[in-house]
Design an enzyme around this catalytic site. Structure first.
Site, PDB file in Angstrom:
ATOM      1  N   SER A 115       0.837  -1.196   0.000  1.00 43.95           N
ATOM      2  CA  SER A 115       0.000   0.000   0.000  1.00 43.95           C
ATOM      3  C   SER A 115       0.882   1.260   0.000  1.00 43.95           C
ATOM      4  CB  SER A 115      -0.970  -0.037   1.182  1.00 43.95           C
ATOM      5  OG  SER A 115      -1.982   0.925   1.033  1.00 43.95           O
ATOM      6  N   ASP A 163     -10.232  -4.564  -4.136  1.00 42.73           N
ATOM      7  CA  ASP A 163      -9.585  -3.624  -3.216  1.00 42.73           C
ATOM      8  C   ASP A 163     -10.391  -2.330  -3.181  1.00 42.73           C
ATOM      9  OD1 ASP A 163      -7.882  -1.815  -1.920  1.00 42.73           O
ATOM     10  OD2 ASP A 163      -6.085  -2.695  -2.782  1.00 42.73           O
ATOM     11  N   HIS A 178      -7.810  -5.556  -0.237  1.00 45.50           N
ATOM     12  CA  HIS A 178      -6.639  -4.695  -0.094  1.00 45.50           C
ATOM     13  C   HIS A 178      -5.521  -5.383   0.672  1.00 45.50           C
ATOM     14  CE1 HIS A 178      -4.334  -1.036   0.058  1.00 45.50           C
ATOM     15  NE2 HIS A 178      -4.307  -1.044   1.376  1.00 45.50           N
TER      16      HIS A 178
END
Length: 251
Positions: A102, A198, A228
């Site tokens: 991320s 996600d 995610h």
């Protein structure tokens, strides 16, 4: 692995774990996501993988995250980039493969651009470069945007924890580190793992990163039912296989 601490050149006390690489092996560096830390399942499992394969592993908490000093609300992209560079400069030797999750994907890319002689490969999980400007800011209502600009912060709901404090400093500082609007020069192997379910980083964002990266040895894996976190057993197995592949390419 035992958690230790070091002080960065900026004077921040940061938590880290490190196990050196065996001769001829690589060091994999884990870079956490926004408001995440090195107590997470993926990094712990990656440490186990590194120990089994003889590769080195370095994981650290940005300032204001996990066991590192500082307040999360005081953090900026500049500050967390400095933390990442301080960790790899002072705690890891030899060639590196950065595994970024991320926001950690953004930090991984910034580190690769800043240390091209050290960073040889990238494994990116739901990478979120430019997220403050291209993902977060457009999602805010006009009222929230005004609150940030006029009062200096707003509270953003989270699916994982208490609401996040998003500051004007974070938004404005992030603008200077945007990298998706021009070619990203990196010649090593790049592997991207991206869930298509996600809700935080859409898969189209990862596709935009593919377009920007100059690397020719680049593969993106879209996981149709992946979220995610990508922390299911099949996701972890895919991460291990991806790291094995990158290691085989580089050694």
């Amino acid at each position: 692995m035992t958690t230790s601490y070091f002080t960065s050149p900026q004077g921040r006390r940061l938590a880290f774990r490190h196990n050196p690489a065996s001769t001829g092996k690589l060091t994999f560096v884990w870079m956490c996501g926004f408001k995440s830390d090195i107590s997470g399942n993926k990094v712990l499992r990656l440490e186990d993988w590194a120990n089994r394969t003889g590769h080195g592993i370095l994981a650290f908490d940005y300032s204001g995250h996990g066991q590192s000093d500082g307040a999360f609300e005081d953090g900026t992209v500049s500050q967390w980039r400095d933390d990442a560079l301080a960790a790899i400069d002072s705690q890891a030797d030899g060639p590196l493969v950065i595994v970024g999750s991320s926001m950690g994907g953004w930090m991984a890319l910034l580190a690769a651009l800043a240390r091209p002689d050290r960073v040889k490969g990238l494994v990116l999980i739901a990478p979120a470069p430019d997220f403050t400007e291209k993902l977060m800011w457009p999602e805010f209502s006009p009222e929230a945007q005004a609150e940030i600009m006029e009062h200096g912060f707003t509270l953003r709901p989270s699916d994982y924890d208490e609401p996040y404090t998003i500051t004007r400093a974070l938004i404005e500082d992030g603008r200077q580190w945007q990298i998706l609007d021009k070619p990203i020069g990196f010649d090593g192997p790049v592997r991207i793992l991206q869930g298509m379910q996600d809700s935080d980083v859409p898969w189209t964002h990862a596709a935009r990163l593919v377009d920007a990266l100059t690397a020719s040895d680049l593969t993106i894996t879209l996981i149709k039912d992946g979220d995610h976190r990508l922390s299911r057993e099949q996701d972890i197995a895919r991460l291990f296989a991806t790291c094995d592949e990158v290691a085989a390419t580089l050694t």
